[in-house]
Write a protein that holds these residues in place. Structure first.
Motif, PDB file in Angstrom:
ATOM      1  N   ASN A  98       0.825  -1.215   0.000  1.00 43.03           N
ATOM      2  CA  ASN A  98       0.000   0.000   0.000  1.00 43.03           C
ATOM      3  C   ASN A  98       0.856   1.261   0.000  1.00 43.03           C
ATOM      4  OD1 ASN A  98      -3.064  -0.684   0.423  1.00 43.03           O
ATOM      5  ND2 ASN A  98      -1.937  -2.149   1.668  1.00 43.03           N
ATOM      6  N   TYR A 101       2.459   1.619  -3.458  1.00 41.73           N
ATOM      7  CA  TYR A 101       1.547   1.985  -4.546  1.00 41.73           C
ATOM      8  C   TYR A 101       1.254   3.481  -4.548  1.00 41.73           C
ATOM      9  CZ  TYR A 101      -1.673   1.010  -8.286  1.00 41.73           C
ATOM     10  OH  TYR A 101      -2.257   0.980  -9.526  1.00 41.73           O
ATOM     11  N   GLY A 105       2.108   3.681  -8.175  1.00 46.45           N
ATOM     12  CA  GLY A 105       0.901   3.216  -8.864  1.00 46.45           C
ATOM     13  C   GLY A 105       0.393   4.189  -9.902  1.00 46.45           C
ATOM     14  N   THR A 112      -3.676  -3.708  -3.916  1.00 45.66           N
ATOM     15  CA  THR A 112      -2.784  -4.860  -4.024  1.00 45.66           C
ATOM     16  C   THR A 112      -2.538  -5.457  -2.649  1.00 45.66           C
ATOM     17  OG1 THR A 112      -0.873  -3.390  -3.906  1.00 45.66           O
ATOM     18  CG2 THR A 112      -1.635  -4.018  -6.087  1.00 45.66           C
ATOM     19  N   HIS A 316      -3.526  -8.619 -12.370  1.00 44.26           N
ATOM     20  CA  HIS A 316      -3.321  -7.231 -11.950  1.00 44.26           C
ATOM     21  C   HIS A 316      -3.607  -6.265 -13.099  1.00 44.26           C
ATOM     22  CE1 HIS A 316      -1.306  -4.137  -9.389  1.00 44.26           C
ATOM     23  NE2 HIS A 316      -1.056  -3.596 -10.567  1.00 44.26           N
ATOM     24  N   GLU A 336       3.079  -0.577 -13.977  1.00 47.74           N
ATOM     25  CA  GLU A 336       2.402  -1.458 -13.035  1.00 47.74           C
ATOM     26  C   GLU A 336       3.224  -2.727 -12.799  1.00 47.74           C
ATOM     27  OE1 GLU A 336      -0.557  -1.112 -11.255  1.00 47.74           O
ATOM     28  OE2 GLU A 336      -0.423   0.977 -11.884  1.00 47.74           O
ATOM     29  N   TYR A 339       6.077  -1.819 -10.557  1.00 53.76           N
ATOM     30  CA  TYR A 339       5.581  -1.741  -9.177  1.00 53.76           C
ATOM     31  C   TYR A 339       5.448  -3.134  -8.562  1.00 53.76           C
ATOM     32  CZ  TYR A 339       2.083  -2.071  -5.568  1.00 53.76           C
ATOM     33  OH  TYR A 339       1.416  -2.428  -4.432  1.00 53.76           O
ATOM     34  N   THR A 343       7.530  -4.273  -5.303  1.00 47.89           N
ATOM     35  CA  THR A 343       6.764  -4.666  -4.118  1.00 47.89           C
ATOM     36  C   THR A 343       7.087  -6.080  -3.674  1.00 47.89           C
ATOM     37  OG1 THR A 343       4.935  -3.174  -4.605  1.00 47.89           O
ATOM     38  CG2 THR A 343       4.440  -5.071  -3.241  1.00 47.89           C
ATOM     39  N   PRO A 373      -4.147   7.415  -5.578  1.00 48.69           N
ATOM     40  CA  PRO A 373      -3.440   6.354  -4.839  1.00 48.69           C
ATOM     41  C   PRO A 373      -3.048   6.758  -3.426  1.00 48.69           C
ATOM     42  CG  PRO A 373      -2.550   6.578  -7.065  1.00 48.69           C
ATOM     43  CD  PRO A 373      -3.453   7.752  -6.839  1.00 48.69           C
TER      44      PRO A 373
END
Length: 725
Positions: A98, A101, A105, A112, A316, A336, A339, A343, A373
């Motif tokens: 979180n 993102y 994001g 996610t 996703h 994305e 990311y 992550t 976001p």
């Protein structure tokens, strides 16, 4: 000797390849600093959208963050259970995604974290490596790191097109089978019995042990399912009328978790060692200190991590694209993937499981009215708070309650049998591939299921292309096309699709015998000519090329830039890309308004389900681009040169094709349940109009006696009425 040296030097100085390499090298060196800075900035989209963040959005983002945080707690615990790791590691997997993102994001709606599908795929890898002495959470963390590496390689080098080889039917078949496997895996927790491994064995043991079901466990499990269904129906039926009931429906998992945890504590607080039903016994002393996964395990897990990598990225991106289209902004697929890579890679240092986008949480996030976001800061903070403060209460959660939450969450991802029947009607190849993915995943393994289904589709399409036949024409067309010589066209990516810029024809718009004039295509009209079949591995790439060219050379009648500040979209990615494309092509910042799009499909011998979906997406994007609504401007996607096989595929999919007659005589027929305009004097003659006539029809002042084919939806899709050219 000197003569040879002089000749060699002269050859080097005049060599075209060396001159080009020198010229391109200089350009690259000059552009490298700026390109590098742009590339780095693209990896942190928060830098682009944060300056235009509006204070009034804070309330919406805080509400969305709290809602997602509340949902994450039960789901993280439940999905960790699917992955066969202790529940606290599900929470450990949920806070960092979180926060990241918020920075990286490109979707305001995406949530996610742990998902049921990632839990299942992680469990399969854990099952194969625990016998080597590694703990389940160590294997899960190694899988997360390997998934992160895969995502970083594909995202940083923009290799996402490779994911297109997993078609939509294969993806639906695989996800449905995975959902059933997940639900079967909850049987021991729901009924208090022990079953073997494997789908067939679980089903056999389930029916065999019905007399041995544990009463309290079954009551808690089924009671949780019933309560979840009731709360869901309450939210669906009365949520629009009452905000409180709407919130009850959204937070149903958290409500059930609190109720049954409180009940469990009251019943079992004095019998921890012998509870009435099994407890989750979640324990946590806070966030673990980061540590590296065993380097000896990475090479062994890395090839097995392909399946969770594919599942995470495809799911996703599908979720992100869907909600971006619904809410009127664009995402950056490559970003994305970067990311997801960052992550999962850094999450692995905190004993986490692999993570990806979650459909249910994303839908809830969007429904709460999230604006950016920034919600991730609140959601991540809520998870951190629960890790430090709520774990004593989480100890008493019944396993049967988590199983009930899992069953209801997974039920929503199962594909309806109607969809598979739709594949049957549309394409036998798509249907067979979906069934291979479904049954092999269900009874063998996910990796083999995806591999066999994708391999089948590739082999079928390669063989069909290799053994395609050429028809020998025996009848000359009644109305041969005038000679056309396309002029120099605008540069297009990859060479798979061309844009026509002008066509030979009469100056007055009529077709003459050997007309000598030149009629230029109106500046607001786009004509695209694909030269390959539009199928699953190239469909969205072709669609993306068309869309880039539309944005480059034409503008929207109602551009987002003219929107009032109060309705301004949080994302600027779409406008930035359009400006960049126009700058590269040397187009003014105010190109002509778009008037129409024509696809010349004379060279398209085949189209499949994914190809038709990509054309539907192109049409939807075009409608959003021009602001097409009731009473608004209508700009259609029109087809010419459709072969009979492609036409039948459209009809079976549920899209009729409406024909407009060459000579203007209309007669009603039906194609896929929709009206057809035909030529009453030439019954049965389905002669498609030549490209220049179709283009002329799309112009505002063109003649109306030409035949053109228009997409018309039926059979479950919402149509646009019976428009005629």
């Amino acid at each position: 000797m000197m003569e040879h040296l002089n000749r060699f030097a002269s050859a080097l100085s005049q060599d075209v390849t060396l001159q080009r390499a020198r010229r391109d090298g200089v350009r690259v060196v000059r552009a490298l600093p700026r390109a590098t800075s742009d590339y780095i900035i693209e990896k942190a989209p928060v830098v682009q959208w944060a300056p235009q963040y509006q204070p009034r959005w804070i309330l919406y983002d805080v509400l969305a963050g709290i809602t997602i945080g509340v949902l994450l707690i039960p789901q993280a615990l439940a999905y960790a259970k699917i992955a066969t790791i202790p529940g606290q590691y599900g929470l450990m997997s949920s806070w960092l995604p979180n926060f990241l993102y918020f920075i990286m994001g490109t979707s305001k709606d995406m949530s996610t974290g742990p998902t049921s599908l990632m839990g299942l795929l992680t469990a399969e890898i854990i099952r194969d490596f625990t016998q080597d002495g590694f703990s389940p959470q160590t294997i899960a963390s190694t899988t997360a790191m390997c998934v992160g590496i895969w995502c970083l390689v594909v995202g940083l080098f923009k290799l996402g097109f490779l994911l297109e080889f997993v078609s939509i039917p294969v993806l639906n078949g695989f996800i449905s089978a995975a959902g059933i496997v997940i639900m079967l895996g909850q049987i021991p927790s729901l009924f208090g019995v022990k079953v073997g491994s494997g789908t067939g064995t679980i089903i056999h043991d389930l029916f065999k042990q019905i007399p041995d079901f544990d009463g309290p466990t079954t009551g808690v499990g089924l009671g949780g399912i019933v309560l979840l269904l009731i709360l869901q129906k309450v939210g669906e039926k009365w949520g629009k009328k009452s905000k409180a009931l709407w919130l009850v429906g959204l937070a149903r998992s958290a409500i059930v978790l609190v109720l049954f945890t409180g009940m469990s504590y009251g019943i079992n607080k004095n019998r921890v060692d012998d509870p009435v039903f099994d407890l989750s016994k979640v324990k946590s002393d806070g966030i673990n200190a980061p540590k590296m996964v065993p380097t000896t395990l990475i090479p062994r897990v890395f090839p097995r991590a392909v399946a969770p990598f594919l599942a995470a990225t495809i799911e996703h991106l599908a979720i992100a694209k869907g909600f971006a289209r619904r809410n009127g902004y664009v995402i950056d697929p490559a970003q994305e993937l970067v990311y997801l890579g960052v992550t999962n890679f850094f999450n692995s240092f905190f004993s986490s499981m692999p993570v990806g986008g979650a459909m249910s949480r994303t839908a809830v996030n969007s429904a709460t009215g999230v604006k950016s976001p920034a919600y991730g800061l609140v959601a991540g903070g809520f998870v951190v708070l629960s890790i430090f403060e709520l774990t004593p209460a989480l100890f008493w959660i019944p396993k049967a309650t988590l199983a009930a939450i899992i069953v209801l969450a997974v039920w929503s991802i199962l594909t309806s049998p109607k969809v598979f029947y739709h594949y049957w009607r549309t394409s036998l190849t798509d249907f067979t591939a979906s069934q291979l993915a479904f049954w092999i995943t269900l009874f063998v393994s996910t990796e083999i299921g995806i591999g066999v289904a994708v391999g089948f589709q590739l082999v079928v399409h390669i063989l069909s292309t290799t053994f395609s036949r050429i028809n020998r024409e025996t009848v000359f067309p009644l109305s041969p096309p005038s000679s056309s010589q396309p002029q120099e066209s605008a540069a297009t990516p990859a060479g798979s699709i061309n844009t026509t810029t002008s066509i030979d024809n009469d100056n007055n718009g009529s077709r003459g015998a050997g007309g000598s004039g030149r009629r230029v295509i109106p500046s607001g009209i786009h004509v695209f000519t694909p030269h390959v079949p539009i199928i699953f591995f190239n469909a969205f790439a072709l669609k993306a090329q068309c869309w880039d060219l539309i944005q480059t050379y034409t503008s929207s009648p109602s551009p987002a830039a003219l929107a009032s500040p109060s309705s301004r979209n949080w994302s600027t990615a779409g406008q930035r890309r359009a400006r960049l494309l126009r700058a590269r092509a040397g187009v003014s910042t105010d190109p002509p308004t778009i008037e129409g799009v024509v696809l010349d499909l004379r060279n398209v011998a085949a189209i499949d389900t994914t190809g038709i979906v990509s054309l539907r997406d192109l049409r939807d994007d075009l409608k959003a681009y021009v602001g097409d609504n009731d009473g608004g401007r209508k700009v259609e996607v029109k087809l010419v040169g459709v072969t009979e096989g492609v036409r039948r595929r459209f009809e079976r999919f549920g899209w009729g094709l409406v024909e407009v007659s060459r000579r203007g005589f209309e007669s009603q027929g039906s194609v896929a349940g929709e009206s057809v305009v035909g030529d009453s004097k030439d019954e049965g003659l389905k002669e498609y109009m030549f490209l220049e006539d179709a283009v002329w029809d799309c112009g505002s002042g063109g003649r109306r006696d030409r035949e053109v084919v228009v997409l018309r939806e039926s059979g479950g899709f919402k149509g646009n009425g019976d428009e005629k050219v």
